[in-house]
Design a protein around this motif. Structure first.
Motif, mmCIF file in Angstrom:
data_model
loop_
_atom_site.group_PDB
_atom_site.id
_atom_site.type_symbol
_atom_site.label_atom_id
_atom_site.label_comp_id
_atom_site.label_asym_id
_atom_site.label_seq_id
_atom_site.Cartn_x
_atom_site.Cartn_y
_atom_site.Cartn_z
ATOM 1 N N TYR A 92 0.718 -1.122 0.251
ATOM 2 C CA TYR A 92 0.194 -0.058 0.040
ATOM 3 C C TYR A 92 0.786 1.416 0.113
ATOM 4 C CZ TYR A 92 -3.430 -3.355 1.665
ATOM 5 O OH TYR A 92 -4.224 -4.260 1.974
ATOM 6 N N SER A 93 0.672 2.254 -0.609
ATOM 7 C CA SER A 93 1.089 3.662 -0.765
ATOM 8 C C SER A 93 0.359 4.379 0.400
ATOM 9 C CB SER A 93 1.319 4.193 -1.962
ATOM 10 O OG SER A 93 -0.041 4.259 -2.230
ATOM 11 N N TYR A 94 1.111 5.298 0.791
ATOM 12 C CA TYR A 94 0.413 6.157 1.672
ATOM 13 C C TYR A 94 0.780 7.667 1.594
ATOM 14 C CZ TYR A 94 5.091 6.598 4.027
ATOM 15 O OH TYR A 94 6.400 6.756 3.966
ATOM 16 N N ASP A 95 0.162 8.618 2.061
ATOM 17 C CA ASP A 95 0.257 9.739 1.861
ATOM 18 C C ASP A 95 0.855 10.740 3.111
ATOM 19 O OD1 ASP A 95 -0.794 9.757 -0.786
ATOM 20 O OD2 ASP A 95 -2.892 9.777 0.107
ATOM 21 N N LEU A 96 0.617 10.307 4.258
ATOM 22 C CA LEU A 96 0.704 10.983 5.305
ATOM 23 C C LEU A 96 1.358 10.027 6.493
ATOM 24 C CD1 LEU A 96 0.474 13.695 7.134
ATOM 25 C CD2 LEU A 96 -1.931 12.950 7.356
#
Length: 66
Positions: free
Chosen positions: A24-28
């Motif tokens: 999974y990629s995350y933003d914060l």
């Protein structure tokens, strides 16, 4: 690491590692009450890691991304 358990990778990188079943990629990532919160913008991923009393330098870790 047990081979019968899923391994999750939370990353902003395109690099893949052996044994990863979910990526999974995350933003914060931010500090919330002595915990590390990692989430993405659409709200489908939200992870809290309680690092209190572990000796992990959360402040220094978060400064590396600035």
């Amino acid at each position: 690491i047990s081979s019968n358990k899923s391994i999750i990778q939370l990353t902003k990188s395109q690099e893949n590692f052996w044994g990863i079943f979910y990526k999974y990629s995350y933003d914060l990532k931010q500090k919330v009450k002595e915990r590390l919160e990692i989430k993405n913008s659409n709200g489908s991923i939200k992870v809290y890691l309680n690092l209190k009393n572990t000796g992990f330098d959360l402040e220094n870790y978060l400064k590396k991304d600035i």
